[in-house]
Write an enzyme that holds these catalytic residues in place. Structure first.
Site, short mmCIF file in Angstrom:
data_model
loop_
_atom_site.label_atom_id
_atom_site.label_comp_id
_atom_site.label_asym_id
_atom_site.label_seq_id
_atom_site.Cartn_x
_atom_site.Cartn_y
_atom_site.Cartn_z
N ASP A 1 0.83 -1.21 0.00
CA ASP A 1 0.00 0.00 0.00
C ASP A 1 0.86 1.26 0.00
O ASP A 1 2.04 1.24 0.34
CB ASP A 1 -0.98 0.01 1.19
CG ASP A 1 -0.28 -0.02 2.54
OD1 ASP A 1 0.76 -0.70 2.67
OD2 ASP A 1 -0.76 0.64 3.48
N GLU B 1 0.00 -1.22 5.63
CA GLU B 1 1.06 -0.72 6.54
C GLU B 1 0.85 0.75 6.88
O GLU B 1 1.15 1.18 7.99
CB GLU B 1 2.43 -0.91 5.89
CG GLU B 1 3.60 -0.74 6.87
CD GLU B 1 4.04 0.71 7.04
OE1 GLU B 1 4.67 1.00 8.07
OE2 GLU B 1 3.76 1.55 6.17
ZN LIG Z 1 6.58 2.39 4.27
#
Ligand SMILES: [Zn+2]
Length: 412
Positions: A100, A165
């Protein structure tokens, strides 16, 4: 280590420059934004990279572990786990990166389209190229080189390309660690998601983070008759200076960290009265604290509470402390852990620099591993452009980091 063989691997990786840029371009063209950033999640990017990995490299195991999430069209957040078998399966070397990205932000600050890779002066520009596609591309081309040269890694190699994340990791590495038994205590885990321009920092530890809101209530009145009120601002200022004493009370040092001490800094201040001739009845300020792992946040809180009590007594105010963010540090990865030793040797061999295990003041995704007792480190050679406009990564660093991984994968 066989010097000639190593040289062949390095040469092979040098030849991948254009392919690395090509992979960066394709990944950048598939924006993987989480639902809290109004995105569709990582499904398309994950599907693409999985296919690329099958076609361009070939793994002994290639699995996808989905974390259910009905906020995205696919209904889940993909976590890819790939294994290439090595000569020994006693332990695995893992590289964990995230698929992401964060949104590009203000588009006018970009010199080019964030989702179309631009190559200039040996750098690739685009949202995600450094954070964290650099960390995906580099181990992939290390493994591609080994595979094409018919070299078996010394131990099993694992890649974990996880979701979520940037917005908390609940559907990413946290999900993977909680629900799938893929990591083992003896494994070496590298997270190429932070670093310094010369590649010499191996992040092994972090400080606890504590953000505190301090509200002081007094009594508003005209500034010419202070005896008719209670000056909340003045009382709060006394507390600010007392908080400065925390540096003396908690003066422990740990040279792994830079700075090597805990920090206790009053930061934000909310507006109080609009005019100069009013004694403020309310005061709000905030404190940012980065505390060495050995010092418990509860203890720090108690000390501030005691200081606030003294100020309340002295000035007749009421002080309320409310935590805004509070994250107790994970146990550090020991500076002599096998992952630190092996990675340092590979960095030295490729870049000629003496890597230093270090602690930092902010939280990293490695903390999820460390809390579970896995020895994880964060490392890469990057300029740290994460989340900024005109994000870039150096092609030389992609090539160099791929060599470091290749060398590490071949090390016994
Ligand atoms: Zn990162």
């Amino acid at each position: 280590m066989d010097k000639d063989l190593m040289k062949k691997v390095y040469e092979k990786i040098e030849g991948y420059r254009d392919e690395m840029v090509d992979l960066q371009s394709k990944l950048t063209a598939i924006p993987a934004l989480g639902p809290t950033n109004d995105g569709e999640g990582e499904e398309k990017k994950a599907a693409f990279i999985k296919e690329w990995m099958e076609k361009e490299i070939g793994f002994d195991e290639l699995e996808q572990h989905d974390s259910p999430d009905d906020r995205v069209p696919s209904g889940s957040r993909p976590n890819i786990v790939a294994i290439m078998k090595g000569a020994s399966d006693a332990k695995r070397i893992w590289v964990m990166a995230h698929t992401d990205i964060v949104p590009p932000g203000e588009l006018s600050l970009w010199d080019s389209d964030p989702y179309t890779v631009k190559v200039e002066d040996g750098k690739v520009y685009g949202r995600g190229v450094e954070d964290n596609q650099h960390g995906m591309v580099t181990p992939l081309f290390a493994l591609k080189a080994l595979k094409e040269l018919g070299i078996k890694p010394a131990t099993d190699i694992g890649l974990a390309f996880v979701a979520d994340e940037e917005t908390g990791s609940e559907h990413g590495i946290q999900y993977l660690i909680e629900n799938h038994d893929v990591f083992k205590k003896q494994d070496l885990i590298i997270v190429p998601d932070a670093g310094v321009p010369d590649g010499s920092m191996i992040e092994v530890a972090e400080k606890s983070i504590y953000w505190l809101k301090v509200e002081t209530k007094g009594k508003q009145c005209h500034a010419s008759t202070p005896e008719q009120g209670i000056n909340a601002h003045k009382a709060a200022a006394h507390l600010v200076t007392r908080i400065g004493k925390l540096y003396e009370i908690y003066n422990q040092k740990d040279v792994v960290f830079d700075p090597p001490i805990s920090t206790f800094e009053p930061t934000k201040k909310e507006n109080n009265v609009p005019n100069i001739n009013t004694i403020p009845g309310d005061d709000v300020f905030y404190v940012d604290m980065r505390v060495l792992p050995e010092i418990k946040l509860d203890e720090v809180h108690e000390t501030i509470l005691r200081m606030a009590g003294e100020v309340e007594k002295e000035f007749g105010v009421t002080i309320t402390l409310s935590p805004v963010q509070r994250e107790e540090a994970a146990p550090a990865t020991p500076t002599d852990a096998p992952v630190v030793i092996a990675l340092s040797a590979a960095i030295k061999a490729v870049y000629g620099v003496e890597a230093k295990p270090m602690g930092i003041g902010g939280g990293t995704v490695a903390a999820f591993f460390r809390r579970k007792g896995f020895h994880a480190v964060v490392w890469s050679k990057i300029d740290e452009l994460a989340h900024q406009p005109n994000e870039y990564t150096h092609i030389d660093n992609m090539v160099g980091d791929a060599k470091v991984f290749a060398r590490l994968f071949m090390q016994e």
